[in-house]
Write a protein that holds these residues in place. Structure first.
Motif, PDB file in Angstrom:
ATOM      1  N   LEU A 430      -1.989   8.962   9.511  1.00 34.00           N
ATOM      2  CA  LEU A 430      -1.413   7.767   9.370  1.00 34.00           C
ATOM      3  C   LEU A 430      -0.947   7.302   7.743  1.00 34.00           C
ATOM      4  N   SER A 431      -1.947   7.618   6.936  1.00 33.15           N
ATOM      5  CA  SER A 431      -1.856   7.417   5.523  1.00 33.15           C
ATOM      6  C   SER A 431      -0.477   8.286   4.814  1.00 33.15           C
ATOM      7  N   VAL A 432      -0.094   9.239   5.419  1.00 40.66           N
ATOM      8  CA  VAL A 432       1.085   9.911   4.939  1.00 40.66           C
ATOM      9  C   VAL A 432       2.295   9.280   5.451  1.00 40.66           C
ATOM     10  N   ARG A 433       2.419   9.028   6.789  1.00 37.63           N
ATOM     11  CA  ARG A 433       3.437   8.274   7.380  1.00 37.63           C
ATOM     12  C   ARG A 433       3.553   6.691   6.697  1.00 37.63           C
ATOM     13  N   LEU A 434       2.726   6.158   6.500  1.00 45.58           N
ATOM     14  CA  LEU A 434       2.727   4.925   5.979  1.00 45.58           C
ATOM     15  C   LEU A 434       3.314   4.794   4.696  1.00 45.58           C
ATOM     16  N   GLN A 435       2.753   5.894   3.635  1.00 45.93           N
ATOM     17  CA  GLN A 435       3.240   6.179   2.318  1.00 45.93           C
ATOM     18  C   GLN A 435       4.675   6.398   2.250  1.00 45.93           C
ATOM     19  N   VAL A 436       5.219   7.107   3.262  1.00 48.85           N
ATOM     20  CA  VAL A 436       6.741   7.224   3.218  1.00 48.85           C
ATOM     21  C   VAL A 436       7.426   5.901   3.368  1.00 48.85           C
ATOM     22  N   LEU A 437       7.072   5.102   4.260  1.00 45.13           N
ATOM     23  CA  LEU A 437       7.418   3.727   4.439  1.00 45.13           C
ATOM     24  C   LEU A 437       7.194   2.967   3.015  1.00 45.13           C
ATOM     25  N   LEU A 438       6.068   2.948   2.487  1.00 45.86           N
ATOM     26  CA  LEU A 438       5.865   2.186   1.315  1.00 45.86           C
ATOM     27  C   LEU A 438       6.707   2.667   0.230  1.00 45.86           C
ATOM     28  N   ASP A 439       6.958   4.100   0.003  1.00 46.14           N
ATOM     29  CA  ASP A 439       7.534   4.586  -1.059  1.00 46.14           C
ATOM     30  C   ASP A 439       9.060   3.905  -0.981  1.00 46.14           C
ATOM     31  N   THR A 440       9.606   4.103   0.368  1.00 42.44           N
ATOM     32  CA  THR A 440      11.000   3.937   0.685  1.00 42.44           C
ATOM     33  C   THR A 440      11.255   2.235   0.427  1.00 42.44           C
ATOM     34  N   LEU A 441      10.348   1.567   0.624  1.00 49.83           N
ATOM     35  CA  LEU A 441      10.584   0.168   0.289  1.00 49.83           C
ATOM     36  C   LEU A 441      10.024  -0.530  -1.309  1.00 49.83           C
ATOM     37  N   GLY A 442       9.511   0.618  -1.844  1.00 49.18           N
ATOM     38  CA  GLY A 442       8.995   0.168  -3.092  1.00 49.18           C
ATOM     39  C   GLY A 442       7.802  -0.413  -3.448  1.00 49.18           C
ATOM     40  N   VAL A 443       6.780  -0.154  -2.553  1.00 43.63           N
ATOM     41  CA  VAL A 443       5.668  -0.736  -2.436  1.00 43.63           C
ATOM     42  C   VAL A 443       4.222   0.121  -2.488  1.00 43.63           C
ATOM     43  N   SER A 444       3.649  -0.209  -3.518  1.00 44.62           N
ATOM     44  CA  SER A 444       2.624   1.074  -3.658  1.00 44.62           C
ATOM     45  C   SER A 444       1.328   0.538  -2.761  1.00 44.62           C
ATOM     46  N   SER A 445       0.607   1.597  -2.411  1.00 47.36           N
ATOM     47  CA  SER A 445      -0.615   1.445  -1.529  1.00 47.36           C
ATOM     48  C   SER A 445      -1.599   0.221  -2.062  1.00 47.36           C
ATOM     49  N   GLU A 446      -1.810   0.192  -3.440  1.00 49.40           N
ATOM     50  CA  GLU A 446      -2.649  -0.724  -4.117  1.00 49.40           C
ATOM     51  C   GLU A 446      -2.382  -2.079  -3.571  1.00 49.40           C
ATOM     52  N   MET A 447      -0.825  -2.495  -3.500  1.00 45.05           N
ATOM     53  CA  MET A 447      -0.462  -3.784  -3.126  1.00 45.05           C
ATOM     54  C   MET A 447      -0.665  -4.205  -1.826  1.00 45.05           C
ATOM     55  N   LEU A 448      -1.209  -3.263  -0.908  1.00 45.82           N
ATOM     56  CA  LEU A 448      -1.711  -3.467   0.417  1.00 45.82           C
ATOM     57  C   LEU A 448      -2.824  -4.545   0.554  1.00 45.82           C
ATOM     58  N   ARG A 449      -3.735  -4.431  -0.423  1.00 44.57           N
ATOM     59  CA  ARG A 449      -5.149  -5.178  -0.355  1.00 44.57           C
ATOM     60  C   ARG A 449      -4.685  -6.511  -0.152  1.00 44.57           C
ATOM     61  N   GLY A 450      -5.395  -7.117   0.937  1.00 44.01           N
ATOM     62  CA  GLY A 450      -5.380  -8.644   1.059  1.00 44.01           C
ATOM     63  C   GLY A 450      -4.107  -9.107   1.745  1.00 44.01           C
ATOM     64  N   ILE A 451      -3.435  -8.376   2.308  1.00 40.23           N
ATOM     65  CA  ILE A 451      -2.276  -8.485   2.950  1.00 40.23           C
ATOM     66  C   ILE A 451      -2.548  -8.461   4.590  1.00 40.23           C
ATOM     67  N   GLN A 452      -2.207  -9.456   5.309  1.00 42.64           N
ATOM     68  CA  GLN A 452      -2.616  -9.214   6.765  1.00 42.64           C
ATOM     69  C   GLN A 452      -1.574  -8.208   7.326  1.00 42.64           C
ATOM     70  N   PRO A 453      -2.224  -7.412   8.273  1.00 36.82           N
ATOM     71  CA  PRO A 453      -1.300  -6.422   8.859  1.00 36.82           C
ATOM     72  C   PRO A 453      -0.117  -6.746   9.446  1.00 36.82           C
ATOM     73  N   ASP A 454      -0.224  -8.155  10.091  1.00 32.96           N
ATOM     74  CA  ASP A 454       0.975  -8.551  10.982  1.00 32.96           C
ATOM     75  C   ASP A 454       2.102  -9.160  10.009  1.00 32.96           C
ATOM     76  N   LEU A 455       1.683  -9.109   8.627  1.00 28.45           N
ATOM     77  CA  LEU A 455       2.669  -9.439   7.735  1.00 28.45           C
ATOM     78  C   LEU A 455       3.706  -8.353   7.147  1.00 28.45           C
ATOM     79  N   HIS A 456       2.804  -7.333   7.083  1.00 25.67           N
ATOM     80  CA  HIS A 456       3.255  -6.020   6.280  1.00 25.67           C
ATOM     81  C   HIS A 456       4.778  -5.793   6.198  1.00 25.67           C
TER      82      HIS A 456
END
Length: 693
Positions: A430-456
């Motif tokens: 899952l982490s690899v598939r998630l990173q593809v989405l994050l990279d495409t949208l210009g978001v780093s994995s560190e930015m995920l901290r503290g964000i509710q999953p339903d808002l991602h």
């Protein structure tokens, strides 16, 4: 696989106005009902005058459709909804498809100028299918066009079809056809004798219609093939003056005349022979081929939908390329309506038709902002197959508007650095598939901290939009968008109505015509395009983040009115009650967006008030002069104190991101375990995306 029917322009009007005996009243209840999903969507949206100018009122559409299926349930009607898939892959309808695409561009332009036309909002299909899943209504999205499959299943199940498509006046269905126009679903009636509820409908059968002409029912496909052929233009036949055979006063004498002319023949063979007598040998060959193909398309035998609905079986697919490229999991997502049908077009035809929106036609097409997202999708779809043939690149032809004309451009698919392939995607963590989405949208994995999953997803898309939109959104556009998300979350509940003071009826502009603000329309069209293709990428990656409820994210009329009121000086504290859950949710969204782009970025955004300013003041919504700084006072109480300082790194990163529109762009998406170390002291240093360089 049958997928090609033609329809007859004007036939629906002809039957309703001149052959009313073919439509008989019927109390409909307690049966299966096959619904043409695309046609129902189109009819309901336009018949109920939902918004077209402001990007769509998805919440109002959702309420309408919910009520529709609630009334079907009350009458023990069991609906099954079938959607079209990809456009014709044979190429025979391509010119017709291109012309329709240009017509849609013309319609969007007309609406942007305040004229009356029909333009469906870009996310309406996503909203409809998402709602059907929520309501647990059985649905399927066909691989190709759906008409034949709907008719075949209706014949197999002996149940009627609900649609407004004229093709269903041609298919000889035992259980007949129910035109949506005469489907009185809003008024559920009750049988006095049995106390059972029903819906009053008009019922059509080919047998009854043909009987009014004393015509063999097998001649109706000949009729449709002559007047509705999209594949081979039957010029010689079309030039014949069918109107001279008309015996009634009708606005469609060619339809009436051809039906009367055909009724003199005992069957199709004799009728076709009569057509050919006056033609040259060359014309005869073309005509025979066109008619035989057309007639064949209306012959029914069991298709694949019954097995899909009953057993969730993937149907036999005739397109070998589709089978070679798409794994079973992806095919099932397409059939379930959880994936954009453009995926099929990209694989089968290497072309994608971009949906036209109401926007500023002086600016580049709003879909340009989401092209890098589509490039990642194309790479995942096609690059695995390309490597097996020894080539390292793939291209998809995109068709979009350039000013007011349909244009096209070859767009290169992008490769993820790890060379992820669609066939083996489910095997990836899952982490690899998630990173593809994050990279495409210009978001780093560190930015995920503290964000509710339903808002991602909605927040990632908003970040991508803020950084890449042209022209740059103002603070008003961002606050308006976030307020819209708050409104969508709370407006459907009583508590929400108490918590949030602003409703559509309380706006100064409600209830009167509003001219379109083209910049606002263009910016929100860009946001919707980003969301549409991010949803597609997320589904292709097997949902590394949850899918938001789309109808709650965007209500176009309300949103445009809010932006207009904010721009005119209406203070935010008149829209949100201080201390309410709505205000807390707005602050949460604001804080998350700010964490992704940085407070400096937000502060450097234009206010959106410049065009209305005179000196240091502007007119508030009551017409009084008001200092610009006071307009932001309510925002400021939501923000933490922040020492402003220039951020050259953020400027540099944002500047690089603007280069991504270039059609020849070539880049690599990094996955998590290949990313370089980041400077943890500033969000913008945590992430640099090489494909935006």
């Amino acid at each position: 696989m049958h997928c090609v029917t033609m329809g007859v322009r004007g036939l629906k009007t002809y039957i309703e106005s001149r052959n009313k005996n073919a439509l008989r009243s019927l109390a409909f209840r307690d049966k299966k009902l096959l619904i043409d999903g695309c046609n129902l969507l189109y009819t309901m949206y336009f018949d109920y005058n939902l918004d077209e100018m402001h990007g769509g009122d998805y919440d109002a559409f959702e309420e309408l459709i919910t009520e529709f299926f609630k009334n079907l349930t009350a009458c023990d009607i069991h609906p099954y909804v079938v959607f079209d898939g990809a456009a014709d892959h044979t190429g025979k309808k391509w010119e017709t498809i291109r012309q329709r695409k240009q017509d849609k561009i013309n319609a969007a332009l007309a609406v942007s100028e305040g004229k009356k036309e029909k333009v469906l909002p870009i996310l309406i299909g996503n909203v409809f299918r998402q709602l059907l899943h929520k309501l647990k209504i059985p649905l399927v999205q066909c691989i190709e066009e759906a008409d034949w499959e709907i008719a075949a299943l209706a014949e197999e199940w002996n149940c009627p079809v609900l649609s407004n498509d004229s093709d269903f006046y041609i298919f000889n269905l035992k259980a007949g056809f129910l035109p949506i126009t005469h489907f009185q679903w809003e008024t559920v009636k009750q049988d006095r004798r049995t106390n059972k509820k029903f819906i009053q409908v008009k019922h059509f059968t080919v047998r009854k219609f043909c009987a009014s002409f004393k015509m063999n029912t097998n001649l109706l496909p000949v009729f449709a093939s002559i007047l509705g052929n999209d594949y081979v233009k039957l010029q010689n036949i079309r030039c014949m003056n069918w109107a001279e055979h008309s015996v009634t006063d009708t606005p469609h004498p060619h339809i009436d005349g051809l039906l009367n002319w055909l009724s003199q023949f005992p069957g199709p063979e004799v009728a076709v022979s009569a057509l050919l007598k006056t033609m040259s040998e060359n014309d005869k060959a073309i005509t025979i081929e066109a008619l035989s193909k057309g007639i064949q398309e209306y012959k029914l035998f069991p298709g694949y939908l019954a097995k899909y609905f009953q057993l969730k079986m993937i149907p036999p697919i005739t397109c070998k390329r589709l089978l070679q490229v798409l794994p079973q999991r992806t095919l099932m997502l397409i059939l379930e309506g959880k994936m954009n049908s453009s995926i099929i077009d990209a694989v089968m035809n290497q072309r994608v038709l971009i949906t036209s929106q109401v926007e500023d036609f002086q600016l580049p097409c709003s879909s340009e902002i989401s092209r890098p997202i589509r490039q990642v999708i194309y790479g995942l779809l096609l690059l695995g197959e390309q490597r097996s043939t020894g080539t390292s690149k793939c291209y998809v032809e995109e068709y979009f508007r350039q000013q007011t004309k349909l244009s096209s451009q070859k767009v290169e698919g992008l490769q993820t650095m790890d060379g992820l392939q669609l066939k083996t995607l489910l095997e990836e963590p899952l982490s690899v598939r998630l990173q593809v989405l994050l990279d495409t949208l210009g978001v780093s994995s560190e930015m995920l901290r503290g964000i509710q999953p339903d808002l991602h997803l909605q927040i990632f898309v908003t970040r991508y939009w803020l950084v890449n939109a042209q022209p740059q959104p103002s603070q008003m556009h961002l606050w308006g968008l976030l307020l819209g998300m708050v409104y969508g979350k709370f407006s459907s509940t009583l508590k929400g109505q108490i918590d949030m003071l602003l409703g559509p009826k309380k706006l100064q502009t409600a209830g009167r015509r509003i001219d379109l603000e083209h910049e606002t329309a263009h910016l929100y069209s860009q946001w919707q395009s980003c969301l549409k293709w991010s949803l597609s990428l997320n589904s292709l990656l097997c949902f590394p983040v949850s899918e938001p409820e789309i109808a709650s994210l965007y209500s176009g009329t309300w949103l445009h009115q809010v932006v207009r009121e904010l721009r005119r000086g209406r203070p935010l504290d008149s829209l949100l009650e201080r201390g309410s859950s709505a205000e807390r949710h707005f602050k949460q969204l604001k804080d998350v967006v700010e964490s992704l782009v940085g407070e400096n970025f937000i502060k450097r955004m234009r206010t959106g008030l410049g065009q209305r300013t005179v000196g240091n003041t502007h007119r508030d919504y009551n017409g009084h002069n008001q200092p610009i700084d006071e307009l932001s006072s309510y925002f400021e109480h939501l923000m933490y104190e922040y020492d402003y300082e220039d951020d050259d790194d953020l400027n540099e990163n944002l500047g690089k991101s603007k280069a991504k529109y270039h059609p020849d762009i070539s880049c690599t998406i990094r996955t998590r375990h290949k990313s370089k170390a980041r400077n943890a002291n500033h969000p913008s240093k945590k992430y640099e995306r090489s494909c935006f360089d």
